[in-house]
Design a protein around this motif. Structure first.
Motif, short mmCIF file in Angstrom:
data_model
loop_
_atom_site.label_atom_id
_atom_site.label_comp_id
_atom_site.label_asym_id
_atom_site.label_seq_id
_atom_site.Cartn_x
_atom_site.Cartn_y
_atom_site.Cartn_z
N SER A 1 -5.08 -20.73 76.71
CA SER A 1 -5.77 -20.61 75.43
C SER A 1 -6.41 -21.95 75.09
O SER A 1 -5.96 -23.00 75.52
N GLN A 2 -7.52 -21.91 74.34
CA GLN A 2 -8.21 -23.12 73.98
C GLN A 2 -7.41 -23.88 72.94
O GLN A 2 -6.87 -23.32 72.01
N PHE B 1 -10.03 -28.29 76.88
CA PHE B 1 -11.38 -28.40 76.33
C PHE B 1 -11.68 -27.26 75.37
O PHE B 1 -11.23 -26.12 75.55
N GLY B 2 -12.50 -27.56 74.37
CA GLY B 2 -13.04 -26.53 73.50
C GLY B 2 -14.24 -25.88 74.14
O GLY B 2 -14.61 -26.18 75.27
#
Lengths: 115, 112
Positions: free
Chosen positions: B1-2, B102-103
């Motif tokens: 998950s982000q 990372f987004g």
């Protein structure tokens, strides 16, 4: 640019075919990473390595394997490529020291299309 | 998950204006980094801010970090057409030595 190369840069293959992507570094950095980048998902970690023969899974490791027999090379293998593995693959390296996660340096990417 | 989520997803400004992008995250971090990606290229590191820092500057870049709100902002002053790129925040969670999350990035377009 940090000394990171990826090969091939572009590849088109068919479903069910094995594919190996190579990342090569000349920086002698300890850590190496494979990411995939897809629209709407950003960058997601597939596998990473913290030394020769030392690897671990990332968040999207299913269907992928890696190997690192030398400091400078990190291979990503798709044993039987599927269309869902169509993506842009990036290799990155870092030289983490102490307790902090240091900067990562990225390769130019490999665009893989699985038909 | 982000871990990190950038806001806005896309931003279009005129050359000379300032651009502000925000990043929110969910769990504790050791540091937060910002990266830039030009179209078709790999990511390039811009700046790193540690959890015990509140603000950092590098040239035309200014990064702030508010750990109580779990958020960071990247300000690019006097933007140029060459600043057109996607910008990503990445978090290094506490306790991990080598992984970043990372987004999804902010696409910045600077119009000449």
């Amino acid at each position: 640019d940090a000394g990171i190369t990826q090969s091939p840069r572009h590849k088109v293959t068919e479903t069910g075919t094995p594919v190996t992507l190579r990342c090569h570094q000349t920086e002698n950095h300890r850590y190496m990473y494979w990411y995939r980048q897809d629209p709407g998902h950003g960058l997601r970690l597939i596998h990473y390595s913290y030394g020769v023969k030392d690897t671990d899974k990332g968040e999207v490791s299913d269907g992928y394997s890696v190997s690192r027999s030398k400091t400078e090379d990190f291979l990503l293998t798709l044993e039987s490529a599927t269309s869902s593995q169509t993506s842009v693959y990036f290799c990155a390296i870092s030289e983490s020291s102490g307790r902090a996660t240091d900067t990562q340096y990225f390769g130019p990417g490999t665009r893989l299309t699985v038909l | 998950s982000q871990q990190g989520e950038e806001d806005p997803q896309a931003l279009s400004i005129q050359e000379g204006e300032n651009a502000t992008m925000n990043c929110s995250y969910k769990t504790s971090i050791n540091n937060l980094q910002w990266y830039r990606q030009n179209s078709g290229r790999g990511l390039v590191h811009l700046i790193l801010i540690r959890s015990n820092e509140r603000e950092k500057h590098s040239g035309r870049l200014r990064v702030t970090l508010d750990t109580s709100k779990k958020s960071s902002s990247l300000l690019i002053t006097a933007s140029r057409a060459a600043d057109t790129a996607s910008y990503f925040c990445a978090t290094g969670p506490g306790g991990s030595n080598y992984k970043l999350t990372f987004g999804k990035g902010t696409l910045l377009t600077v119009n000449p």
